[in-house]
Structures are given as structure tokens and as C-alpha cells.
Design a protein around this motif. Sequence first.
Motif, mmCIF file in Angstrom:
data_model
loop_
_atom_site.group_PDB
_atom_site.id
_atom_site.type_symbol
_atom_site.label_atom_id
_atom_site.label_comp_id
_atom_site.label_asym_id
_atom_site.label_seq_id
_atom_site.Cartn_x
_atom_site.Cartn_y
_atom_site.Cartn_z
ATOM 1 N N CYS A 19 0.869 -1.181 0.000
ATOM 2 C CA CYS A 19 0.000 0.000 0.000
ATOM 3 C C CYS A 19 0.902 1.226 0.000
ATOM 4 O O CYS A 19 1.736 1.377 0.890
ATOM 5 C CB CYS A 19 -0.904 0.039 1.234
ATOM 6 N N PRO A 20 0.783 2.112 -1.002
ATOM 7 C CA PRO A 20 1.701 3.250 -1.078
ATOM 8 C C PRO A 20 1.555 4.199 0.107
ATOM 9 O O PRO A 20 2.466 4.968 0.396
ATOM 10 C CB PRO A 20 1.314 3.944 -2.396
ATOM 11 N N LEU A 21 0.432 4.148 0.822
ATOM 12 C CA LEU A 21 0.220 5.071 1.942
ATOM 13 C C LEU A 21 0.278 4.388 3.305
ATOM 14 O O LEU A 21 -0.053 5.000 4.320
ATOM 15 C CB LEU A 21 -1.085 5.822 1.732
ATOM 16 N N LYS A 22 0.716 3.124 3.288
ATOM 17 C CA LYS A 22 0.924 2.385 4.555
ATOM 18 C C LYS A 22 -0.318 2.397 5.455
ATOM 19 O O LYS A 22 -0.249 2.701 6.654
ATOM 20 C CB LYS A 22 2.140 2.959 5.312
ATOM 21 N N VAL A 23 -1.428 2.076 4.834
ATOM 22 C CA VAL A 23 -2.699 2.059 5.557
ATOM 23 C C VAL A 23 -2.805 0.849 6.505
ATOM 24 O O VAL A 23 -3.449 0.920 7.542
ATOM 25 C CB VAL A 23 -3.872 2.101 4.547
ATOM 26 N N PHE A 24 -2.130 -0.251 6.111
ATOM 27 C CA PHE A 24 -2.256 -1.483 6.915
ATOM 28 C C PHE A 24 -1.055 -1.665 7.837
ATOM 29 O O PHE A 24 0.042 -1.215 7.549
ATOM 30 C CB PHE A 24 -2.331 -2.714 5.988
ATOM 31 N N LEU A 39 -4.198 -5.156 10.250
ATOM 32 C CA LEU A 39 -5.063 -4.155 10.849
ATOM 33 C C LEU A 39 -5.166 -2.970 9.876
ATOM 34 O O LEU A 39 -4.146 -2.545 9.323
ATOM 35 C CB LEU A 39 -4.422 -3.697 12.169
ATOM 36 N N VAL A 40 -6.368 -2.467 9.671
ATOM 37 C CA VAL A 40 -6.528 -1.238 8.886
ATOM 38 C C VAL A 40 -6.249 -0.087 9.850
ATOM 39 O O VAL A 40 -7.114 0.319 10.611
ATOM 40 C CB VAL A 40 -7.943 -1.134 8.281
ATOM 41 N N ALA A 41 -4.999 0.370 9.824
ATOM 42 C CA ALA A 41 -4.540 1.256 10.897
ATOM 43 C C ALA A 41 -4.842 2.725 10.621
ATOM 44 O O ALA A 41 -5.271 3.448 11.510
ATOM 45 C CB ALA A 41 -3.043 1.074 11.122
ATOM 46 N N CYS A 42 -4.591 3.172 9.373
ATOM 47 C CA CYS A 42 -4.870 4.595 9.092
ATOM 48 C C CYS A 42 -5.724 4.717 7.848
ATOM 49 O O CYS A 42 -5.246 5.088 6.780
ATOM 50 C CB CYS A 42 -3.591 5.421 8.945
ATOM 51 N N GLU A 43 -6.963 4.406 8.028
ATOM 52 C CA GLU A 43 -7.934 4.450 6.939
ATOM 53 C C GLU A 43 -8.035 5.848 6.326
ATOM 54 O O GLU A 43 -8.265 5.986 5.122
ATOM 55 C CB GLU A 43 -9.290 4.000 7.477
ATOM 56 N N GLU A 58 -6.481 -13.270 -2.164
ATOM 57 C CA GLU A 58 -7.593 -13.955 -1.484
ATOM 58 C C GLU A 58 -8.952 -13.275 -1.624
ATOM 59 O O GLU A 58 -9.905 -13.713 -0.988
ATOM 60 C CB GLU A 58 -7.260 -14.092 0.006
ATOM 61 N N PHE A 59 -9.066 -12.189 -2.383
ATOM 62 C CA PHE A 59 -10.324 -11.421 -2.450
ATOM 63 C C PHE A 59 -10.747 -10.980 -1.050
ATOM 64 O O PHE A 59 -11.928 -10.879 -0.750
ATOM 65 C CB PHE A 59 -11.458 -12.241 -3.089
ATOM 66 N N ALA A 60 -9.770 -10.744 -0.198
ATOM 67 C CA ALA A 60 -10.081 -10.454 1.197
ATOM 68 C C ALA A 60 -10.206 -8.960 1.457
ATOM 69 O O ALA A 60 -10.671 -8.564 2.521
ATOM 70 C CB ALA A 60 -9.011 -11.047 2.109
ATOM 71 N N ILE A 61 -9.763 -8.120 0.503
ATOM 72 C CA ILE A 61 -9.827 -6.670 0.743
ATOM 73 C C ILE A 61 -10.938 -6.061 -0.103
ATOM 74 O O ILE A 61 -11.040 -6.332 -1.304
ATOM 75 C CB ILE A 61 -8.481 -5.994 0.421
ATOM 76 N N ILE A 62 -11.731 -5.268 0.539
ATOM 77 C CA ILE A 62 -12.842 -4.608 -0.138
ATOM 78 C C ILE A 62 -12.654 -3.104 0.037
ATOM 79 O O ILE A 62 -12.623 -2.605 1.166
ATOM 80 C CB ILE A 62 -14.181 -5.069 0.474
ATOM 81 N N VAL A 63 -12.458 -2.427 -1.087
ATOM 82 C CA VAL A 63 -12.305 -0.970 -1.054
ATOM 83 C C VAL A 63 -13.593 -0.364 -1.594
ATOM 84 O O VAL A 63 -14.007 -0.695 -2.702
ATOM 85 C CB VAL A 63 -11.113 -0.505 -1.934
ATOM 86 N N THR A 64 -14.207 0.461 -0.832
ATOM 87 C CA THR A 64 -15.407 1.133 -1.337
ATOM 88 C C THR A 64 -15.150 2.629 -1.394
ATOM 89 O O THR A 64 -14.563 3.201 -0.478
ATOM 90 C CB THR A 64 -16.637 0.855 -0.439
ATOM 91 N N ASN A 65 -15.535 3.229 -2.501
ATOM 92 C CA ASN A 65 -15.346 4.681 -2.660
ATOM 93 C C ASN A 65 -16.424 5.426 -1.895
ATOM 94 O O ASN A 65 -17.596 5.108 -2.004
ATOM 95 C CB ASN A 65 -15.424 5.055 -4.142
ATOM 96 N N GLU A 66 -15.976 6.371 -1.136
ATOM 97 C CA GLU A 66 -16.992 7.191 -0.449
ATOM 98 C C GLU A 66 -16.589 8.641 -0.500
ATOM 99 O O GLU A 66 -15.418 8.955 -0.618
ATOM 100 C CB GLU A 66 -17.158 6.736 0.989
#
Lengths: 66, 282
Positions: A19-24, A39-43, A58-66
Motif C-alpha cells: 500500500c503506497p500510503l501504509k494504511v495497513f 489491521l486497517v490502521a490509518c484508513e 484472497e479477495f479479502a480486501i474490499i475498497v469502497t469509494n466514499e
Amino acid sequence: MIEIDEHLCKGCDICIEFCPLKVFEKSEKLNRKGYYVPLVACEDECVGCRLCELLCPEFAIIVTNE
Amino acid sequence: MEEYRHRLMDYVREEIMPHRFCTGCGCGTVLNAFVNAVEGVGLSPAKMVCVSGIGCSSWIPSPYFRSDTLHTTHGRPIAFATGVKIMRPDLTVIVIAGDGDVAGIGGNHLIHAARRNIDLSVFMVNNMIYGMTGGQVAPTTPYGVKTSTTPHNNVEPAFKVAELVMTAGASYVARWTTYHVFPLMESMQNAIRKRGFSFIEIVSQCPDNYGRRIGLRTAVEFLHQFKEKAVRIDKTAGMSEAELADRIIIGKLCDRERPEFTAELHALTRRIVAALKQEQPA
Ligand SMILES: Cc1ncc(C[n+]2csc(CCOP(=O)(O)OP(=O)(O)O)c2C)c(N)n1
Ligand code: SF4
Ligand code: SF4
Ligand code: SF4
Ligand SMILES: [Mg+2]
């Protein structure tokens, strides 16, 4: 918004590393199969680029645009 | 607890997820890119047949992709796919299988399908090894690597499969890695849309049966290596063979219009049938 489906995650750490922004972040949380789920540390940092969603084997990450 | 569902779950056999691939295996990422590509081109799985052979990579479409699938014998998916395409040219026929399958035992099917330029998309997962059977040398294993069947080191050079397929006559050829997921997905879309033989070599990681032999234990280490070794094809012009030896050339190798085999064959059949009818009026 970022969600991790912890039942699908196998703890490969690809999302944490690329992740380029080190969210996890690594966590101590084990799922029922015995894998460490990130852990989703800095959403708030997330820019919605979806790289993590597409890299995840694994299709384990779901990104939704908001 | 709240349940979240991936937006593309309808394309995979959700009832058997999580899949059986090892932690960090590139096969999962290829499945992910493939599903995104199919959705991106707006193709209905009902209009597709996916064909695979034997090996871990062959499990990507079968059982995990929700379309009609043919899980065939080792090395033969292109032969089966040729039969499907000739009888049902209206369907999109896609082969996904491993390097051992497509370029090793099935190598002759590959080059002749490319020469005929039959309208198939072949996505070859090149993890540089026979993964499923425990890490035996493949024709794509780099020179010098120790495998279970080359315990001292591999004295054979690796096949450059994408270049081979281009030379054999395919309409569309590209190479990407499981690190380059966005261009890989876009390339899959172009391959699916292309009329003629399309081939993508996808350099991928097998941490379990290849990585541990070359000192790359995790998917993360593999992806860093793919990122570092990759060189875009348009940047290779001034580079010598020695400079390129340890690099992964990524990008589109060719995209061209050539006569397509099934169209040629069916046109010929129609012409002959029409001529026969004229000779022998009912
Ligand atoms: C005719 C035949 N020969 C050998 C085998 C044993 N076999 C099964 S999978 C495999 C190699 C798989 O390698 P690859 O196609 O690269 O797939 P991977 O598991 O690496 O994704 C072999 C040799 C077989 N099933 N059938
Ligand atoms: S990339 Fe997917 S499987 Fe790997 S750690 Fe992240 S969520 Fe889990
Ligand atoms: S969408 Fe992009 S920025 Fe957001 S978590 Fe995923 S990789 Fe990071
Ligand atoms: S053996 Fe290798 S190719 Fe097969 S599932 Fe495991 S990591 Fe993937
Ligand atoms: Mg292989």
C-alpha cells in the motif's frame, strides 16, 4: 472505506508492504484458520487506488469509494 | 459481526473459498486480475469456456472461476480449447495453466496454436517451476537454480516463452508479473478482445515450492524482486543480452492483425459447401 474479510485472509502481508500510503499494519489478531490478519490502521490516509484490492490473492480486501 | 462481500464474488465459486493456494501464491492474484478483466470487458461468464490443464495454476479457472470449464490433461488445454473454439466460435475461449503445462509438456500445442493464430486467449502462469508436484525443474526455470530434480544446479537456460509465441505468429503477446497488477489486468482485457491468438506470460510467485529453493520465502520478497528486475520493453533497445539476462522484460511484445484460423476454416467450409450445392442441384 477499507474492509478486510478476515475469514478469507491468509496473512501474506502483501497489502501491508505495498500500500503506497501504509494504511495497513501487522496485528496480533489470528483468524480461525490461524493466520495473522492485518489491521486497517490509518484508513484516513487511503486514497482509494485499489492496489491492495487487486494485489490480494484472497479477495479479502474490499475498497469502497466514499 | 458485520459481513463484507467482495464486489466480484459472483464471478468466483464463493462456496469453496478460501481457495486452496498457499499463502501469498501468485495464482490468487492472477485469479483476481482475471475476474477484474472479465468484468472490465463486460463479458458474461455464460459466453465463456475456460480450459485448464494440470498444476496449481490450472486451478485458477477450474474450480474457482464461475463459468463453464474444461479441466483437461497435463499439457493439453490448448488442444481441447482448439476443439471448443472450432465448434463454438461464438464463445470466448480462455486457457489458464502453468509454465510446465503450457510451455513444457504442452509446448508443441502452444507454438502450433500461435502459428494458426486461432482466436484463444492463453494466460500462462510462469512460476518457473513445477509447483504442484513439489518443485521439479521446468523449461522456464532459470539457469543455475537448484530444484528437486536439479539438486546441484540447473544447467539449462530458460525458455523465453513470450518471444517464442510472438515468433510463432500470435496476434497479441505480452508479459507482466503479479506485481504489475493494473497493467496485467488491462492486458488481459486487450487479449480477450483481440481476434486471433493472444498470449500473456504472467511471471508469478510460488513461495512454497520455488521460493524456498532460491531464498525467497515470502510473496512480499518475490514481489520486490519482480519490481526490481522488471524492465519495460521500450527501454530495452540499447541493452545487451548480458544486461538483460537477469531481467524480466515486461510490456506488450506485439499487437497485430493476422488471418484467424476458425474464421478461415469456416469460410473455406462455406465456400466448398456452396460449390458442391451448385454442382449437384437438389
Ligand atoms: C502426463 C502427465 N505427466 C506428468 C504429470 C504430473 N504433473 C502434475 S502437475 C505437473 C507440473 C505442473 O507444473 P505447472 O504446469 O508449471 O503448474 P504449477 O503447479 O507450477 O502451477 C506435473 C509434471 C501429470 N499429471 N500428467
Ligand atoms: S493481501 Fe490479502 S491475504 Fe494478504 S495479508 Fe492482505 S488481506 Fe490478507
Ligand atoms: S486503496 Fe490504495 S491507498 Fe487505500 S489502502 Fe488500498 S493500496 Fe492503500
Ligand atoms: S505449491 Fe506453489 S504454485 Fe502451488 S499453490 Fe503453493 S505456492 Fe502456489
Ligand atoms: Mg509452474
